[in-house]
Design an enzyme around this catalytic site. Structure first.
Site, PDB file in Angstrom:
ATOM      1  N   GLU A 176      40.947  14.183   5.838  1.00 43.76           N
ATOM      2  CA  GLU A 176      41.762  14.433   7.038  1.00 43.76           C
ATOM      3  C   GLU A 176      42.972  15.324   6.762  1.00 43.76           C
ATOM      4  OE1 GLU A 176      43.444  10.970   8.958  1.00 43.76           O
ATOM      5  OE2 GLU A 176      44.211  12.139  10.620  1.00 43.76           O
ATOM      6  N   LYS A 218      37.904  15.301   9.159  1.00 46.09           N
ATOM      7  CA  LYS A 218      38.685  14.855  10.328  1.00 46.09           C
ATOM      8  C   LYS A 218      39.866  15.806  10.509  1.00 46.09           C
ATOM      9  CE  LYS A 218      41.296  10.922  12.101  1.00 46.09           C
ATOM     10  NZ  LYS A 218      41.286   9.473  12.314  1.00 46.09           N
TER      11      LYS A 218
HETATM   12  P1  13P Z   1      45.416   9.905  16.327  1.00 40.60           P
HETATM   13  O1  13P Z   1      44.107  10.151  17.013  1.00 40.60           O
HETATM   14  O2  13P Z   1      46.336   8.994  17.101  1.00 40.60           O
HETATM   15  O3  13P Z   1      46.052  11.161  15.835  1.00 40.60           O
HETATM   16  O4  13P Z   1      45.099   9.042  15.042  1.00 40.60           O
HETATM   17  C1  13P Z   1      44.062   9.416  14.229  1.00 40.60           C
HETATM   18  C2  13P Z   1      44.397   9.120  12.825  1.00 40.60           C
HETATM   19  O5  13P Z   1      43.692   8.419  12.157  1.00 40.60           O
HETATM   20  C3  13P Z   1      45.619   9.709  12.264  1.00 40.60           C
HETATM   21  O6  13P Z   1      45.618   9.514  10.892  1.00 40.60           O
END
Ligand code: 13P
Length: 338
Positions: A176, A218
């Site tokens: 991510e 992500k």
């Molecule tokens: P959000 O969709 O609220 O951004 O959260 C996703 C997430 O896992 C952030 O680390």
């Protein structure tokens, strides 16, 4: 060995399904609870997260849930450990394994994510508790000069090292890199930074021998900063995001599950829908939303057990709309349908 990784990816990447992020750290969940007048106690966090996961029918739209370390060891209302409740719902339990972010030394405004030391040992424990995939979040602040090259390289390196440790233990890594929405930068600046970040992340994943087939990405979508006067339409978000993804993400990656990152629930759904209307794509484009899935449910709950069913109904509705968006079959009129 890789059979396990393949099976987990297969369960996570299913047509019409996405991931529910319920892994807010202590300070973040406290902030979300404060907004609805709820104190962040261990019991309230347990009640909230087991309520979400116990939503009847959730497994129809959600294939995985990202949990926080504390939740992994908690029991749901019926007495089952939370990971078992997930499995019963047909939802794969996963775990956030990074230790949060902090300033990158000598690089004002840049941040680096911590948590590599002892990661393998921690992961062994999480696996025994039922976690089958993991998540590590890197964040990038945007300005005319940020993020610096050092921040882009250091975070890519950490993401790749984390992903390699995960795969060595048969845990599927979710990688991510979040380019933050804060600020007044343009969509073009977000595109430039996101391309740079993803390019570096995939170069690092390659250096560390990470199997792209056995991971999920992500990312954030390519959007203007929240304070930018000129906001983007779903069509513009889709065009810019796809251009960056096509340039940087190899087709071997099975799934891209976006974060919502401060978009409203309806925006996040409309943007995902616009992305999928431009398919087919080499990767499945789906969601791994936290706020955009939980917000309406949290508003309905407000810490009251008596509101549990209303909250679950709100969650299921958002999950269903996002499921439609993964197929490019969402329309704004569906918002009012229920
Ligand atoms: P959000 O969709 O609220 O951004 O959260 C996703 C997430 O896992 C952030 O680390």
């Amino acid at each position: 060995m890789t059979t396990e990784l393949r099976a987990t990816v297969h369960e996570l990447v299913q047509k019409g399904k996405g991931i529910l992020a319920a892994d807010e750290s202590g300070p973040t969940i406290a902030k979300r609870f404060k907004a609805i007048g709820v104190e962040s106690t261990e019991e309230n966090r347990r009640a909230w997260r087991s309520l979400l996961l116990a939503t009847p029918g959730l497994g129809q739209y959600v294939s995985g849930i990202i949990l926080y370390e504390e939740t992994l060891g908690q029991r749901a209302d019926g007495g089952d450990p939370v990971p078992q409740l997930a499995a019963r719902q047909g939802i794969v339990p996963g775990i956030k394994v990074d230790a949060g972010k902090g300033p990158l030394a000598l690089a004002p405004g840049d941040e680096i994510t911590h948590g590599l030391d002892g990661l393998a040992q921690r992961l062994e424990g999480y696996k025994q508790q039922g976690a089958r995939f993991a998540k590590w979040r890197a964040v990038y602040n945007v300005s005319g000069t940020l993020p610096s090259r050092a921040a882009i390289v250091a975070n890519a390196e950490a993401l790749a090292r984390y992903a390699a440790v995960c795969q060595s233990l048969d845990v599927v890594p979710i990688v991510e890199p979040e380019v933050l929405i804060d600020g007044d930068h343009t969509q073009a600046r977000c595109a430039e930074v996101t391309e740079d970040v993803l390019h570096e992340v995939f170069a690092a994943l390659y250096r560390y021998g990470v199997a792209l087939e056995h991971m999920l990405l992500k990312p954030s979508m390519v959007v203007p900063g929240k304070a930018q006067a000129r906001q983007a339409t779903p069509a513009e978000v889709a065009e810019q995001t796809l251009q960056v993804l096509r340039r940087t993400v190899p087709a071997a990656v099975p799934g891209i599950n976006f974060l919502s990152g401060g978009q409203s629930p309806a925006e996040a759904t409309a943007n995902l829908d616009a992305l999928n209307r431009r398919g087919p794509h080499p990767w499945q484009l789906s969601f791994s939303y936290g706020r955009a899935l939980q917000e309406p449910a949290m508003q309905a709950w407000r810490g009251q057990a008596a509101n549990a069913q209303l909250a679950q109904k709100a969650l299921l509705q958002r999950a269903k709309l996002n499921s439609a968006a993964t197929l490019g079959e969402y329309s704004a009129s569906m918002e009012a349908a229920d």
